[in-house]
Design an enzyme around this catalytic site. Sequence first.
Site, PDB file in Angstrom:
ATOM      1  CG  ASN A   5      -1.724   1.222   1.420  1.00 40.59           C
ATOM      2  OD1 ASN A   5      -1.810   2.038   0.500  1.00 40.59           O
ATOM      3  ND2 ASN A   5      -2.332   1.385   2.586  1.00 40.59           N
ATOM      4  CE  LYS A   7      -0.219   3.384   4.693  1.00 39.57           C
ATOM      5  NZ  LYS A   7      -0.115   3.543   6.137  1.00 39.57           N
ATOM      6  CG  HIS A  92      -5.942   2.110   5.041  1.00 45.57           C
ATOM      7  ND1 HIS A  92      -5.494   3.096   5.891  1.00 45.57           N
ATOM      8  CD2 HIS A  92      -4.933   1.202   4.944  1.00 45.57           C
ATOM      9  CE1 HIS A  92      -4.265   2.790   6.286  1.00 45.57           C
ATOM     10  NE2 HIS A  92      -3.899   1.647   5.718  1.00 45.57           N
ATOM     11  CD  GLU A  94      -2.871   5.801   6.624  1.00 44.70           C
ATOM     12  OE1 GLU A  94      -2.777   5.780   5.386  1.00 44.70           O
ATOM     13  OE2 GLU A  94      -1.967   5.383   7.385  1.00 44.70           O
ATOM     14  CD  GLU A 160      -3.547  -2.320   7.282  1.00 45.60           C
ATOM     15  OE1 GLU A 160      -2.485  -2.633   6.755  1.00 45.60           O
ATOM     16  OE2 GLU A 160      -4.117  -1.235   7.064  1.00 45.60           O
ATOM     17  N   GLY A 166       2.553   2.293  10.904  1.00 44.51           N
ATOM     18  CA  GLY A 166       3.615   3.297  10.820  1.00 44.51           C
ATOM     19  C   GLY A 166       4.277   3.638  12.142  1.00 44.51           C
ATOM     20  CB  SER A 204       4.961  -1.740  12.272  1.00 38.80           C
ATOM     21  OG  SER A 204       4.593  -0.397  12.513  1.00 38.80           O
TER      22      SER A 204
HETATM   23  P1  PGA Z   1       2.741   0.373   7.669  1.00 43.65           P
HETATM   24  O1  PGA Z   1       1.290   0.616   7.031  1.00 43.65           O
HETATM   25  O2  PGA Z   1       3.267  -0.908   7.083  1.00 43.65           O
HETATM   26  O3  PGA Z   1       3.548   1.578   7.248  1.00 43.65           O
HETATM   27  O4  PGA Z   1       2.575   0.291   9.131  1.00 43.65           O
HETATM   28  C1  PGA Z   1       0.400  -0.441   6.786  1.00 43.65           C
HETATM   29  C2  PGA Z   1      -0.887   0.074   6.198  1.00 43.65           C
HETATM   30  O5  PGA Z   1      -1.337   1.167   6.580  1.00 43.65           O
HETATM   31  O6  PGA Z   1      -1.497  -0.593   5.346  1.00 43.65           O
END
Ligand code: PGA
Length: 245
Positions: A5, A7, A92, A94, A160, A166, A204
């Site tokens: 992903n 983003k 997601h 976000e 998630e 992150g 992460s």
């Molecule tokens: P990350 O994000 O691997 O940077 O923690 C995962 C995601 O948001 O799909």
Amino acid sequence: MIVANWKCNGSKIMIQDWISKFKETYVTSNNSYIGIAPSYIHIEHLSNNLKANSLDITYGVQNIDLSSGARTSAISLEMVQDMSCNFSIIGHSEMRIIFGETNENISEKLDLIAKSLDVILCIGESAEENINNQTREILKQQLEVINGRDLSQSFTIAYEPVWAIGTGKTPTPNQINDIHKFIKDVVQSSTVNNIVPKVLYGGSVNENNAQSFFNEDYVDGALIGGASLNGNSFAKIVNIFNGVN
Ligand code: PGA
């Protein structure tokens, strides 16, 4: 199944660099579905470069809108299909937190795309919900969107935890395994065709911790943000998943 992903990251130069690094590290294997969700604007550039490099990597979108027409900024199912995208991530955290997406919106999107695209539905609890031991309850609420649906075998869930995205923090592999089992059970008992979906872990994941997650029985792959932006790191994680590292 390992999905990147990206983003709101990436550029034409990054894509070139990513592909050459991926090729340096990737050990060819037929073991897994590998996907990338780039920005909409880079889909064509990415797909041309994957093709030119004979890489069997599928691509999709990070979100999709409900219909076409007078909806400034939106991207419709027809457009996504026109670009030969295979999948869409939906829900997601976000999207939920920054753009205010609700369960109702997600349910409408499922009505629209569940039969046309592979779906990766993201669910996960916040830090506070986790501390208050509400994880299962929250996941169950988020999974209400699949109640009574007849879902295809390509329907996938990404677990998630919001607090793991992150941050460098993750649940333990054992905790992830228990939650994935719970998710599979909830989906199996809520869908009319009783499907047991693939469940990816996201939050992460990197080349150092991936193996510990993939060792678990109910972890069917990963959805990867930060570590997917580097072609070497992403390829290492794919190799670990395929058991060819
Ligand atoms: P990350 O994000 O691997 O940077 O923690 C995962 C995601 O948001 O799909």
